[in-house]
Design a protein around this motif. Sequence first.
Motif, PDB file in Angstrom:
ATOM      1  N   SER A 144       0.540  -1.066  -0.225  1.00 10.21           N
ATOM      2  CA  SER A 144      -0.181   0.211   0.227  1.00 10.21           C
ATOM      3  C   SER A 144       0.712   1.309  -0.340  1.00 10.21           C
ATOM      4  O   SER A 144       1.183   1.227   1.128  1.00 10.21           O
ATOM      5  CB  SER A 144      -0.395   0.138   1.093  1.00 10.21           C
ATOM      6  N   PRO A 145       2.030   1.771  -1.007  1.00  8.85           N
ATOM      7  CA  PRO A 145       2.172   2.943  -1.746  1.00  8.85           C
ATOM      8  C   PRO A 145       2.802   3.720  -0.743  1.00  8.85           C
ATOM      9  O   PRO A 145       0.218   4.286  -1.142  1.00  8.85           O
ATOM     10  CB  PRO A 145       3.189   2.831  -2.832  1.00  8.85           C
ATOM     11  N   ILE A 146       2.781   4.969  -0.160  1.00  6.91           N
ATOM     12  CA  ILE A 146       2.549   5.638  -0.409  1.00  6.91           C
ATOM     13  C   ILE A 146       2.991   6.962  -1.319  1.00  6.91           C
ATOM     14  O   ILE A 146       3.729   6.639  -1.598  1.00  6.91           O
ATOM     15  CB  ILE A 146       2.825   6.457   1.756  1.00  6.91           C
ATOM     16  N   SER A 147       3.192   8.507  -1.480  1.00  7.37           N
ATOM     17  CA  SER A 147       3.873   9.369  -2.199  1.00  7.37           C
ATOM     18  C   SER A 147       4.530   9.392  -2.428  1.00  7.37           C
ATOM     19  O   SER A 147       5.352   9.770  -2.610  1.00  7.37           O
ATOM     20  CB  SER A 147       2.338  10.248  -2.691  1.00  7.37           C
ATOM     21  N   ARG A 148       4.822  10.260  -0.752  1.00  9.16           N
ATOM     22  CA  ARG A 148       5.986  10.601  -1.040  1.00  9.16           C
ATOM     23  C   ARG A 148       6.976  10.037   0.276  1.00  9.16           C
ATOM     24  O   ARG A 148       6.328   9.303   1.319  1.00  9.16           O
ATOM     25  CB  ARG A 148       5.934  12.309  -0.237  1.00  9.16           C
ATOM     26  N   ARG A 149       7.916  10.674   1.038  1.00  7.60           N
ATOM     27  CA  ARG A 149       9.136  10.697   1.286  1.00  7.60           C
ATOM     28  C   ARG A 149       8.508  11.630   3.162  1.00  7.60           C
ATOM     29  O   ARG A 149       7.859  11.352   3.116  1.00  7.60           O
ATOM     30  CB  ARG A 149      10.098  11.061   1.118  1.00  7.60           C
ATOM     31  N   ILE A 150       9.333  10.094   4.190  1.00  6.10           N
ATOM     32  CA  ILE A 150       8.877  10.568   5.945  1.00  6.10           C
ATOM     33  C   ILE A 150       9.445  11.676   5.807  1.00  6.10           C
ATOM     34  O   ILE A 150      10.789  11.451   5.837  1.00  6.10           O
ATOM     35  CB  ILE A 150       8.776   9.627   5.942  1.00  6.10           C
ATOM     36  N   TYR A 151       9.195  13.044   6.697  1.00  7.44           N
ATOM     37  CA  TYR A 151      10.084  13.188   7.208  1.00  7.44           C
ATOM     38  C   TYR A 151      10.398  12.057   8.904  1.00  7.44           C
ATOM     39  O   TYR A 151      10.020  12.396   9.687  1.00  7.44           O
ATOM     40  CB  TYR A 151       9.940  14.737   7.608  1.00  7.44           C
ATOM     41  N   PHE A 152      11.736  12.565   8.757  1.00  6.97           N
ATOM     42  CA  PHE A 152      12.356  12.054  10.301  1.00  6.97           C
ATOM     43  C   PHE A 152      13.105  12.440  11.390  1.00  6.97           C
ATOM     44  O   PHE A 152      13.715  12.525  10.491  1.00  6.97           O
ATOM     45  CB  PHE A 152      12.674  10.246  10.030  1.00  6.97           C
ATOM     46  N   ARG A 153      12.687  13.026  12.147  1.00 10.75           N
ATOM     47  CA  ARG A 153      13.395  13.708  12.982  1.00 10.75           C
ATOM     48  C   ARG A 153      13.859  12.470  14.851  1.00 10.75           C
ATOM     49  O   ARG A 153      13.421  12.080  15.247  1.00 10.75           O
ATOM     50  CB  ARG A 153      12.234  15.170  13.781  1.00 10.75           C
ATOM     51  N   ASP A 178      -3.032  10.782   0.103  1.00 15.06           N
ATOM     52  CA  ASP A 178      -3.022  10.422  -1.420  1.00 15.06           C
ATOM     53  C   ASP A 178      -3.681  10.708  -1.941  1.00 15.06           C
ATOM     54  O   ASP A 178      -4.461  11.390  -3.256  1.00 15.06           O
ATOM     55  CB  ASP A 178      -1.778   9.405  -1.418  1.00 15.06           C
ATOM     56  N   GLY A 179      -4.931   9.853  -1.250  1.00 12.23           N
ATOM     57  CA  GLY A 179      -6.022  10.004  -2.481  1.00 12.23           C
ATOM     58  C   GLY A 179      -6.936  11.262  -2.176  1.00 12.23           C
ATOM     59  O   GLY A 179      -7.949  11.326  -3.609  1.00 12.23           O
ATOM     60  N   LEU A 180      -7.452  11.898  -1.659  1.00 10.24           N
ATOM     61  CA  LEU A 180      -7.408  12.939  -1.808  1.00 10.24           C
ATOM     62  C   LEU A 180      -7.416  14.029  -2.696  1.00 10.24           C
ATOM     63  O   LEU A 180      -7.725  14.864  -3.118  1.00 10.24           O
ATOM     64  CB  LEU A 180      -7.968  13.954   0.093  1.00 10.24           C
TER      65      LEU A 180
END
Length: 841
Positions: free
Chosen positions: A349-358, A603-605
């Motif tokens: 179930s891929p997401i469209s963007r990278r994730i910001y990780f702190r 992503d869907g919206l």
Amino acid sequence: MPHDPNKPFLRLNDPKVAPRRRAGGGGGQKRSFSRTDQIAVHGPVFRNLRNVLDADNPALALHADPNALAPERLLVLEVTGSIQNFAGAVARITGLEFAGEEELAADEFDKDPEFYMLVPQLAALREIVSLWEGWERTGTVPHGYGPWRDLFFHLKAIRPWGPGDRVSPQNRAYFEAVVDGAPDDFPIRVEIELVFRQAAAARAAIERTITAAIAVAGGAVIHRAAHPAFAYHAVLADIPAREIRRIAALDPHSLAGADPVAAIVPQSVGAPIDTGDNDALTAVPPAPGEAEPIAAVFDAVPLQAHPLLAGRLVVDDPADLEARAVGARIHGTAMASLVVHGDLNDPPSPISRRIYFRPVMYAPAFGDELFDDDRLVIDVVVEAVMRMRAGGGSQVFIVNLSLGDRTRPFAGKISTWGRALDHLSYGYGILFLVSAGNICEPIAVAGYANEAAFHAAPPLDRNQAVLRGLDGLKADRRLLAPADSLNALTIGAWHRDAVAVPFAGVSPFMPYSGQEMPNLSSRLGLGHRRSTKPDILVAGGRQPARFDPLAAPLALHSHPNPSRFWGLKVAAPDSDAATGTHFTIGTSGANALATHTAHRIFDGLERAYPQLIGPMPFAERAALIKAMLVHCASWRDAEQFIRPIVDPHGTMHHEHWRREVCRHLGYGFMAPDDAVACADDRATLWATGSLGPEAAVAFDVPVPALLGAQADHREVRVTLAWMAPVRPGHLAYRAVKLKIAALGQDALDSVGVATTTGQPSNSQSEGGTIVHRRWCAAKIGDLAGGPTIPLQIQREKDQGLPIDEPVPFGLAVTIEMPGAAQIYAQVRNQILLQPQVPIAV
């Protein structure tokens, strides 16, 4: 029917301004005392204070007595109920600062007792005494001081804030344990929360005072932070064991008796996760594009080079915790994997963007992953949000916090960490998703002589015995900070996963046979002022249990080790060139899965409505995703199993037993696929906006014609979410309340539905920042009134001083008739703004 990605959510047609409907009901009567009785009980306190005030050096005399009402000492006035406009009356007295109000635990006489906290100067003490003396003589107070008269009639106690207020029984026990056998000079790191003062000069003065007191005790301040926006002022300090022993003993001459101190608590300690049963890495999905992240993870340093994470994280590590992370990077790696990919046992179930990780924690060479122990964790989180918005995460409006402070279970008062998230949510337009926390203490199972007798019993009897034992411990299994945050979404762990091969052994075993329930280790609600918490339950891996063979009575333990037979499959640090996977269980993973679903919703919206989502304010985005996540949750009839345990005689009022069910289930089990798209037989509509003071708008919700032609089961559900400004230190902490106006009987008849008890009650649902309603039935609707039903949402009168700013909201509405394939199409035909995704009909 399963969700269909070609059937995106539908945008509600624009609303109309509507007149706000009046709220009904009202508060109950609070207990009052006669003036004669009050004079007899409290008169000696005020007379003694008057005698000291008339002495040559009253300030010195008062400070010499730790039990006296003294200048600059936090005073507590306990009353039998709320005193209206008391804060305003306090402001009339020069030199008297209102420091807050809170609920006390109810007793047999008072349902909603409260207390007020005041910091007086010497002149203010004199004026308070004068007000009492005037009321004692005549029963009156000067014009504008009416709330003081009400307070005198309802006063139960007036006393200084003392050592017992500053150190909770749980923290006393913690301190006693940590110094047991330690040398007197052994340093213990603690957080000292200070009485918050509005004036910067006053804050600086009390910080100098407490710094000097810590030095006298042989300690040293390591870090300090003040955040006026959410009334937080604290120091992190090393305190020698000998002083910790005095603090635990509530010695009034220790730091526990220092006037500037509000609370002394252990340093924040993160909750670890259990992992196990390494597995090989299979296919690696392609990495997402370069679009800016909209979701972030604040967690322990991850293994960035893992093939499942490489190219998928935007890591921002200003404290260089990477250099200190020399141990196994388990927590951050697992959470990043779940946010990016979901459970690896599920279909992709891929997401469209990278994730910001702190990174906010790191893995030492040995032991659990830790927060940076040289900083107050609340200050770290605030700085992380500010830095994120200024740098590589400027578009982030979803933040995953699969962290909890295991030293701070919820005790009726919102934690300082929870207050910080509430402020950041509203101020920056961020939806924080927070794990409820885990607890692995054993559960006593009564009624069985031994383990063999338990396993020989019928499944329902076994299930009920486990739940009865768990429910008996609910007071000890409360949420961990910051899961008590009002604006955040709190996630509990659903006893569920995608493991296909069942475990063939006898022990450990699944504690609930054929019954949907949370994991045994998932912490329980409720939240602030009995609001719904946890908000939703998300798959956290099935968690088996095992009996302690030596315990009597039977003691059931949550099995600590995940395996390929139960749990969520995630990326893992491994000796094999960082290519492995393993399994995890608990609320941390459930929360990360919720964040993954939140990203999929966005992503869907964005695909369907780029012209709306692009310019949409962060706060409206956050409120909409919050509403959507809760919208697809339900109790799945689990209340029918839980109610006989919490209400064995069936005599509880429906509000009461539903509140007890809600303690376990929140709004219910979240169906992630239903959260991301519609189906032939299910249409979900959405809207966002903002409401100014006492404003109301009405939406016309399209009704499919099929509801008037078939007497099949159907459901209508509505979810409203918002980000509320808050008032730390006030009982009306949530400053703004939104409401779904009740559907009239005509509207219910037109859709063919009726109210249901299979959800949190209306009063409890309105205690937080989410309102969720469900109506169900199986009868033909009366569509004579037209093809739409009116749905009104409104902003109630602000609690306390009015808030001028509009409050953002997100709204979701679903109409569903299982098996009726034309529902989506019939609703879509009445929508003006069509989604831009091709729709197969």
